[in-house]
Scaffold this active site. Sequence first.
Site, short mmCIF file in Angstrom:
data_model
loop_
_atom_site.label_atom_id
_atom_site.label_comp_id
_atom_site.label_asym_id
_atom_site.label_seq_id
_atom_site.Cartn_x
_atom_site.Cartn_y
_atom_site.Cartn_z
N ASN A 28 38.81 -36.62 -10.05
CA ASN A 28 39.11 -37.49 -9.09
C ASN A 28 40.73 -37.57 -9.05
O ASN A 28 41.37 -38.22 -9.86
CB ASN A 28 38.53 -38.74 -9.17
CG ASN A 28 39.01 -39.56 -8.01
OD1 ASN A 28 39.89 -39.31 -7.26
ND2 ASN A 28 38.43 -40.66 -7.96
N ARG A 112 36.22 -34.63 -6.31
CA ARG A 112 36.09 -35.59 -5.25
C ARG A 112 37.28 -35.11 -4.07
O ARG A 112 38.30 -35.11 -4.36
CB ARG A 112 36.40 -37.10 -5.63
CG ARG A 112 36.37 -37.91 -4.53
CD ARG A 112 37.06 -39.36 -4.82
NE ARG A 112 36.82 -40.36 -3.92
CZ ARG A 112 37.71 -41.16 -3.65
NH1 ARG A 112 38.53 -41.40 -4.47
NH2 ARG A 112 37.52 -42.13 -2.65
N HIS A 201 34.28 -43.57 1.37
CA HIS A 201 33.30 -43.99 0.24
C HIS A 201 31.83 -43.41 0.41
O HIS A 201 30.73 -44.05 -0.09
CB HIS A 201 33.19 -45.60 0.39
CG HIS A 201 34.62 -46.35 -0.12
ND1 HIS A 201 34.74 -47.52 0.79
CD2 HIS A 201 35.38 -46.01 -0.82
CE1 HIS A 201 35.61 -48.13 0.32
NE2 HIS A 201 36.29 -47.22 -0.73
N ARG A 262 44.43 -53.97 2.84
CA ARG A 262 44.19 -53.27 4.14
C ARG A 262 43.83 -54.30 4.83
O ARG A 262 42.79 -55.20 4.63
CB ARG A 262 43.46 -52.15 4.26
CG ARG A 262 44.02 -50.94 3.35
CD ARG A 262 42.90 -49.74 3.93
NE ARG A 262 43.35 -48.67 2.77
CZ ARG A 262 42.32 -48.12 1.85
NH1 ARG A 262 41.30 -48.66 1.96
NH2 ARG A 262 42.89 -47.36 0.96
N GLU A 405 30.11 -43.10 -8.78
CA GLU A 405 30.28 -41.97 -7.73
C GLU A 405 30.46 -40.81 -8.84
O GLU A 405 30.24 -39.64 -8.26
CB GLU A 405 31.78 -42.18 -7.15
CG GLU A 405 31.55 -43.29 -6.18
CD GLU A 405 32.93 -43.97 -5.72
OE1 GLU A 405 33.46 -43.52 -4.41
OE2 GLU A 405 33.27 -44.81 -6.29
#
Length: 421
Positions: A28, A112, A201, A262, A405
Amino acid sequence: MSSARPSPATTPSDEPRSTPPARVLVLNSGSSSVKYQLLDMSDSSRLASGLVERIGERTSLVRHTPLVSGGETRERTGPVADHDAALKAMAEELAADGLGLDSPELLAIGHRVVHGGKYFTEPTVIDERVLSEIERLIPVAPLHNPANLTGIRTATALRPDLPQVAVFDTAFHTTMPESAARYAIDVETADAHRVRRYGFHGTSHAYVSRATARLLGKAPEEVNVIVLHLGNGASASAVRAGRCVDTSMGLTPLEGLVMGTRSGDMDPAVIFHLMRVGGMSADEVDALLNKRSGLVGLCGDNDMREIRRRISEGDERAKLAFDIYIHRLRKYIGAYYAVLGRVDAVAFTAGVGENSAEVREAAVAGLEGLGLAVDGERNAVRGGGARLVSPEGARIAVAVVPTDEEMEIAQQTYALVGKDN
Ligand code: AMP
């Protein structure tokens, strides 16, 4: 590692082999960090994990944890100039545990990749065409895709003979119908600039929706699930019979839930207002909404633990931030209930979703009429893997399902290039 493992200096061709290679290295790559895990997909075990942070600075951090034979975490700081140096540092750490990248047991590297646009609906073996398509998507993922590309190119240089597989954060959401994926703006303008809702996601939503079905003793095709991925970034998805039909993030990860930093949803006119009346530039508004909004903008903290601690001391700003966060979350649960029509489970995952009993309780409080409730005692249990927190016999299961993940990326990579497949 046991002495039966190949030494780091052994070349693939020297090594006699009876079982097909089944190790997958998951990478990642961020703009200034690389996280990695090495998994053995013959038994889904984890062999090592680690990260390199603050790449390009003088105080880069390399942290490596061997996950077999009781090895201890090793950590060092010092300059790591670029991604090439970062992956070499990772390769050295792995080699020191007898898990070097030159091992014949290494099957593939799974990357990823944040943005695959409409184009990539599945994990994909990377070639020049794939690289140039990921590159073409940079305008819609200016922070993530360049870092992902750097990771892929660097890893390919280290082992050019290995399949490199891209697993896209957006892929799981490509099943969304046009009614959910399109913004209601002029179609030609939207298409000319690839403006649509992509969602992110996706690897987590895919993994958690399937794990939730398993928890209920059902096949993914048999259940409708609302997945709430609540980490520092946060997103919800509506999954019907194993396929995503709506998700809360959009063109970028800015849309949807209130997140750590955010804003999530708001009237787009806020942006013109801040530019015209507030005199801010597009970049300044971008930074405001992505980095100084959400929980941190509302109360100065983005860690839910700290927010709960402040609330327990009577802090009003922290309480308001929590209430706004929960209000938005409840709106999405209600919206996705309506999108799905029938809901079998609501699954909470990621840092906040897995750990905050208060968030889970507040998210479904008063929704018994919809069939949603948590059992106080079950909800208070900490840790322990995927579990139900709804009362016995509840119409809709409420579940805590830890996301994974890396395992999902490794599984998808293995399914694509594993010898037995
Ligand atoms: P993630 O992005 O999934 O790693 O989630 C990170 C976020 O999880 C942190 O910013 C915290 O807000 C939250 N978090 C982690 N541990 C806890 C905890 N024990 N209780 C509440 N929130 C937590």
